[in-house]
Design a protein around this motif. Structure first.
Motif, PDB file in Angstrom:
ATOM      1  N   ARG A  37       0.766  -1.267  -0.134  1.00  0.00           N
ATOM      2  CA  ARG A  37      -0.198   0.102   0.014  1.00  0.00           C
ATOM      3  C   ARG A  37       0.916   1.151  -0.033  1.00  0.00           C
ATOM      4  NH1 ARG A  37      -3.416   1.955   4.866  1.00  0.00           N
ATOM      5  NH2 ARG A  37      -4.789   3.561   3.914  1.00  0.00           N
ATOM      6  N   SER A  44       6.216  12.645   1.266  1.00  0.00           N
ATOM      7  CA  SER A  44       5.497  12.181   0.191  1.00  0.00           C
ATOM      8  C   SER A  44       6.959  12.405  -1.214  1.00  0.00           C
ATOM      9  CB  SER A  44       4.187  13.250  -0.503  1.00  0.00           C
ATOM     10  OG  SER A  44       4.724  14.387  -0.556  1.00  0.00           O
ATOM     11  N   GLU A 104       0.041   5.372   0.150  1.00  0.00           N
ATOM     12  CA  GLU A 104      -1.105   6.388   0.412  1.00  0.00           C
ATOM     13  C   GLU A 104      -0.324   7.749   0.337  1.00  0.00           C
ATOM     14  OE1 GLU A 104      -4.512   7.647   3.473  1.00  0.00           O
ATOM     15  OE2 GLU A 104      -4.239   5.566   2.796  1.00  0.00           O
ATOM     16  N   ASP A 108      -0.705  11.842   0.722  1.00  0.00           N
ATOM     17  CA  ASP A 108      -1.713  12.825   1.016  1.00  0.00           C
ATOM     18  C   ASP A 108      -0.742  14.160   1.557  1.00  0.00           C
ATOM     19  OD1 ASP A 108      -3.765  14.116   1.680  1.00  0.00           O
ATOM     20  OD2 ASP A 108      -4.325  13.176   3.526  1.00  0.00           O
TER      21      ASP A 108
END
Length: 134
Positions: free
Chosen positions: A77, A102, A79, A81
């Motif tokens: 996974r 990120s 993710e 944001d």
């Protein structure tokens, strides 16, 4: 002496029961019978086998590092944001979750299914064992 049934040994090392049986037939692990007549492998031999597997499945880089807690696995996974990313790896039977920028996640080109190595360096690690019957 700590001993594990074939199924327990397989679960602890993250392989199938058949793999443990193959290791026994190849002489990589010894087997005896417990009081109930079930096959068991010595815990010390299983630990040595687990270390041998970890040594051969590690990353292939030629980088030296002080951290000794390395978990090789697959990214399951990613993710992203805003400024932060949450990345999950499945490392054998262990799920490892990392929070990073990120930017770092993008630079590493992390995607579901890619290979990753989680490296953990901590000053405090809690170890627990099961309570023995009195």
């Amino acid at each position: 002496m700590t001993q594990y049934r074939i199924s327990e040994a397989a679960e602890l090392v993250g392989v199938s029961d058949d793999t443990v049986r193959r290791w026994v037939s190849e002489g990589l692990l010894s087997v005896t019978k417990d009081a109930s007549g079930r096959q068991v492998v010595p815990g010390a031999e299983l630990a040595a086998r687990a270390q041998a597997i970890a040594t051969t499945s590690g990353d292939r880089s030629h980088v030296r590092r002080s951290a000794r807690n390395r978990f090789v696995g697959l990214v399951t996974r990613v993710e992203i944001d805003g400024l932060m990313a949450q990345v999950e790896l499945q490392c054998g039977p262990h799920r490892v979750v990392s929070l990073m920028s990120s930017e770092a996640a993008s630079e590493l080109r992390l995607e579901v299914g890619s290979r990753g190595v989680a490296i953990v360096k901590a000053t405090m690690v809690v170890v627990e064992t099961e309570q023995e019957n009195p």
